[in-house]
Design a protein around this motif. Structure first.
Motif, PDB file in Angstrom:
ATOM      1  N   VAL A  49     -40.999 -18.898 -45.924  1.00 18.42           N
ATOM      2  CA  VAL A  49     -40.074 -19.869 -45.165  1.00 18.42           C
ATOM      3  C   VAL A  49     -38.840 -19.384 -44.819  1.00 18.42           C
ATOM      4  CG1 VAL A  49     -39.140 -22.034 -45.673  1.00 18.42           C
ATOM      5  CG2 VAL A  49     -41.436 -21.555 -46.422  1.00 18.42           C
ATOM      6  N   ALA A  50     -38.248 -18.754 -45.533  1.00 22.69           N
ATOM      7  CA  ALA A  50     -36.699 -18.147 -45.530  1.00 22.69           C
ATOM      8  C   ALA A  50     -36.414 -17.072 -46.322  1.00 22.69           C
ATOM      9  CB  ALA A  50     -35.863 -19.276 -45.536  1.00 22.69           C
ATOM     10  N   LEU A  51     -35.391 -16.255 -46.042  1.00 24.10           N
ATOM     11  CA  LEU A  51     -34.914 -15.103 -46.687  1.00 24.10           C
ATOM     12  C   LEU A  51     -33.391 -15.176 -46.401  1.00 24.10           C
ATOM     13  CD1 LEU A  51     -36.101 -11.363 -46.699  1.00 24.10           C
ATOM     14  CD2 LEU A  51     -33.807 -11.899 -45.630  1.00 24.10           C
ATOM     15  N   ILE A  52     -32.979 -14.709 -47.524  1.00 27.17           N
ATOM     16  CA  ILE A  52     -31.203 -14.287 -47.446  1.00 27.17           C
ATOM     17  C   ILE A  52     -31.179 -13.016 -48.115  1.00 27.17           C
ATOM     18  CG2 ILE A  52     -30.862 -15.839 -49.640  1.00 27.17           C
ATOM     19  CD1 ILE A  52     -28.171 -16.309 -48.204  1.00 27.17           C
ATOM     20  N   TYR A  61     -35.419 -17.091 -40.768  1.00 21.98           N
ATOM     21  CA  TYR A  61     -36.285 -18.520 -41.206  1.00 21.98           C
ATOM     22  C   TYR A  61     -37.577 -18.361 -40.333  1.00 21.98           C
ATOM     23  CZ  TYR A  61     -32.040 -20.686 -42.746  1.00 21.98           C
ATOM     24  OH  TYR A  61     -30.913 -20.853 -43.638  1.00 21.98           O
ATOM     25  N   ALA A  62     -38.605 -18.876 -40.944  1.00 25.11           N
ATOM     26  CA  ALA A  62     -39.750 -18.994 -40.173  1.00 25.11           C
ATOM     27  C   ALA A  62     -39.619 -20.150 -38.835  1.00 25.11           C
ATOM     28  CB  ALA A  62     -40.956 -19.721 -41.003  1.00 25.11           C
ATOM     29  N   ASP A  63     -40.173 -19.771 -38.043  1.00 24.32           N
ATOM     30  CA  ASP A  63     -40.036 -20.757 -36.817  1.00 24.32           C
ATOM     31  C   ASP A  63     -40.319 -22.264 -36.983  1.00 24.32           C
ATOM     32  OD1 ASP A  63     -41.475 -18.464 -34.322  1.00 24.32           O
ATOM     33  OD2 ASP A  63     -39.381 -18.459 -35.089  1.00 24.32           O
ATOM     34  N   SER A  64     -41.472 -22.275 -38.017  1.00 25.04           N
ATOM     35  CA  SER A  64     -41.623 -23.795 -38.341  1.00 25.04           C
ATOM     36  C   SER A  64     -40.337 -24.454 -38.991  1.00 25.04           C
ATOM     37  CB  SER A  64     -42.900 -23.904 -39.115  1.00 25.04           C
ATOM     38  OG  SER A  64     -42.622 -22.987 -40.352  1.00 25.04           O
ATOM     39  N   VAL A  65     -39.516 -23.887 -39.440  1.00 26.54           N
ATOM     40  CA  VAL A  65     -38.464 -24.560 -40.102  1.00 26.54           C
ATOM     41  C   VAL A  65     -37.266 -24.382 -39.761  1.00 26.54           C
ATOM     42  CG1 VAL A  65     -39.795 -24.407 -42.519  1.00 26.54           C
ATOM     43  CG2 VAL A  65     -38.171 -22.823 -41.970  1.00 26.54           C
ATOM     44  N   LYS A  66     -36.748 -23.626 -38.534  1.00 30.67           N
ATOM     45  CA  LYS A  66     -35.619 -23.293 -38.194  1.00 30.67           C
ATOM     46  C   LYS A  66     -34.858 -24.590 -37.639  1.00 30.67           C
ATOM     47  CE  LYS A  66     -36.043 -18.574 -36.221  1.00 30.67           C
ATOM     48  NZ  LYS A  66     -36.298 -17.905 -34.951  1.00 30.67           N
ATOM     49  N   GLY A  67     -33.743 -24.808 -37.995  1.00 32.45           N
ATOM     50  CA  GLY A  67     -32.732 -25.844 -37.674  1.00 32.45           C
ATOM     51  C   GLY A  67     -32.997 -27.117 -38.513  1.00 32.45           C
ATOM     52  N   ARG A  68     -33.953 -26.835 -39.535  1.00 34.04           N
ATOM     53  CA  ARG A  68     -34.017 -28.247 -40.465  1.00 34.04           C
ATOM     54  C   ARG A  68     -33.805 -27.574 -41.878  1.00 34.04           C
ATOM     55  NH1 ARG A  68     -39.149 -30.099 -41.501  1.00 34.04           N
ATOM     56  NH2 ARG A  68     -40.337 -28.089 -40.755  1.00 34.04           N
ATOM     57  N   PHE A  69     -34.052 -26.295 -42.108  1.00 34.69           N
ATOM     58  CA  PHE A  69     -33.979 -25.839 -43.781  1.00 34.69           C
ATOM     59  C   PHE A  69     -32.772 -25.047 -43.361  1.00 34.69           C
ATOM     60  CE2 PHE A  69     -38.540 -26.085 -45.269  1.00 34.69           C
ATOM     61  CZ  PHE A  69     -38.640 -27.441 -44.868  1.00 34.69           C
ATOM     62  N   THR A  70     -32.134 -24.781 -44.525  1.00 36.17           N
ATOM     63  CA  THR A  70     -30.989 -23.950 -44.992  1.00 36.17           C
ATOM     64  C   THR A  70     -31.076 -23.341 -46.172  1.00 36.17           C
ATOM     65  OG1 THR A  70     -29.456 -25.148 -43.470  1.00 36.17           O
ATOM     66  CG2 THR A  70     -28.493 -23.645 -44.896  1.00 36.17           C
ATOM     67  N   ILE A  71     -31.206 -21.852 -46.241  1.00 38.73           N
ATOM     68  CA  ILE A  71     -31.191 -21.098 -47.164  1.00 38.73           C
ATOM     69  C   ILE A  71     -29.948 -20.727 -47.877  1.00 38.73           C
ATOM     70  CG2 ILE A  71     -31.540 -19.061 -46.247  1.00 38.73           C
ATOM     71  CD1 ILE A  71     -33.357 -18.199 -48.681  1.00 38.73           C
ATOM     72  N   SER A  72     -29.389 -20.729 -49.195  1.00 43.38           N
ATOM     73  CA  SER A  72     -28.210 -19.973 -49.683  1.00 43.38           C
ATOM     74  C   SER A  72     -28.360 -19.494 -50.877  1.00 43.38           C
ATOM     75  CB  SER A  72     -27.099 -20.892 -49.614  1.00 43.38           C
ATOM     76  OG  SER A  72     -27.515 -22.267 -50.381  1.00 43.38           O
ATOM     77  N   ARG A  73     -27.589 -18.717 -51.256  1.00 45.03           N
ATOM     78  CA  ARG A  73     -27.648 -17.971 -52.533  1.00 45.03           C
ATOM     79  C   ARG A  73     -26.217 -18.077 -53.317  1.00 45.03           C
ATOM     80  NH1 ARG A  73     -29.604 -12.234 -52.101  1.00 45.03           N
ATOM     81  NH2 ARG A  73     -28.991 -11.903 -54.205  1.00 45.03           N
ATOM     82  N   HIS A  74     -26.052 -18.258 -54.776  1.00 43.76           N
ATOM     83  CA  HIS A  74     -24.995 -18.144 -55.428  1.00 43.76           C
ATOM     84  C   HIS A  74     -25.099 -16.966 -56.805  1.00 43.76           C
ATOM     85  CE1 HIS A  74     -24.589 -22.077 -53.231  1.00 43.76           C
ATOM     86  NE2 HIS A  74     -25.947 -22.126 -53.659  1.00 43.76           N
ATOM     87  N   ASN A  75     -24.449 -16.039 -55.982  1.00 43.45           N
ATOM     88  CA  ASN A  75     -24.437 -14.755 -56.933  1.00 43.45           C
ATOM     89  C   ASN A  75     -24.085 -14.994 -58.478  1.00 43.45           C
ATOM     90  OD1 ASN A  75     -26.478 -13.440 -55.206  1.00 43.45           O
ATOM     91  ND2 ASN A  75     -24.438 -12.365 -54.323  1.00 43.45           N
ATOM     92  N   ALA A  76     -22.897 -15.648 -58.558  1.00 42.46           N
ATOM     93  CA  ALA A  76     -22.305 -15.721 -59.711  1.00 42.46           C
ATOM     94  C   ALA A  76     -23.177 -16.599 -60.892  1.00 42.46           C
ATOM     95  CB  ALA A  76     -20.873 -16.951 -59.526  1.00 42.46           C
ATOM     96  N   ASN A  77     -23.724 -17.443 -60.491  1.00 40.63           N
ATOM     97  CA  ASN A  77     -24.938 -18.033 -61.208  1.00 40.63           C
ATOM     98  C   ASN A  77     -26.397 -17.597 -61.258  1.00 40.63           C
ATOM     99  OD1 ASN A  77     -25.143 -19.884 -59.095  1.00 40.63           O
ATOM    100  ND2 ASN A  77     -24.308 -21.441 -60.351  1.00 40.63           N
ATOM    101  N   LYS A  78     -26.495 -16.756 -60.357  1.00 40.93           N
ATOM    102  CA  LYS A  78     -27.785 -16.109 -59.960  1.00 40.93           C
ATOM    103  C   LYS A  78     -28.772 -17.203 -59.652  1.00 40.93           C
ATOM    104  CE  LYS A  78     -27.327 -12.318 -63.198  1.00 40.93           C
ATOM    105  NZ  LYS A  78     -27.173 -11.156 -61.897  1.00 40.93           N
ATOM    106  N   ASP A  86     -34.893 -33.488 -42.429  1.00 40.08           N
ATOM    107  CA  ASP A  86     -35.962 -33.880 -41.574  1.00 40.08           C
ATOM    108  C   ASP A  86     -37.390 -33.093 -41.720  1.00 40.08           C
ATOM    109  OD1 ASP A  86     -36.739 -33.249 -37.871  1.00 40.08           O
ATOM    110  OD2 ASP A  86     -36.910 -34.982 -39.184  1.00 40.08           O
ATOM    111  N   LEU A  87     -37.654 -33.749 -43.003  1.00 41.48           N
ATOM    112  CA  LEU A  87     -38.756 -32.975 -43.343  1.00 41.48           C
ATOM    113  C   LEU A  87     -40.050 -33.860 -43.031  1.00 41.48           C
ATOM    114  CD1 LEU A  87     -38.137 -32.921 -47.259  1.00 41.48           C
ATOM    115  CD2 LEU A  87     -39.006 -31.148 -45.724  1.00 41.48           C
TER     116      LEU A  87
END
Length: 126
Positions: A49-52, A61-78, A86-87
């Protein structure tokens, strides 16, 4: 022992939103490794679906979710998150987080990832 625990799944109507979370423990390289979300619907193969990435935080992002899904990471708390807007009914699946990425394999292939969570179910009704 590495553990990935997903949460945040649920049932929503089409057009709704959810945010998924993945909490990592026992993986000292989390901060320096890529992380990803996958999903698997009944009777279908698991798909990326998505990689960061680590460092610059580049995203794919996979084409099917572009513009609708957002991936994020928070290394401080892993932790890793996936904001889903728009599911659609076709987004219905078990969602998994993954880490320890083998760069010799395309990111969207499940074989590219070593550590997996148990998944969280997302159901979207029309």
């Amino acid at each position: 022992q590495v553990q990935l625990v997903e949460s945040g799944g649920g049932s929503v109507q089409a057009g709704g939103s959810l945010t998924l979370y993945c909490a990592a423990s026992g993986y000292t390289a989390f901060d320096t490794d890529s992380v990803a979300w996958f999903r698997q619907a009944p009777g279908k193969v698991r798909e990326g679906v998505a990689l960061i990435s680590a460092g610059t935080g580049n995203v794919i992002y996979a084409d099917s979710v572009k513009g609708r899904f957002t991936i994020s990471r928070h290394n401080a708390n892993k932790t890793l998150s996936l904001r889903m807007n728009d599911l659609k009914p076709e987004d219905t699946a078990m969602y998994y987080c993954a880490t320890r990425f083998s760069r010799r394999i395309a990111w969207y292939q499940p074989e590219a990832w070593h550590y997996w969570g148990q998944g969280t179910q997302v159901t979207v009704s029309s």
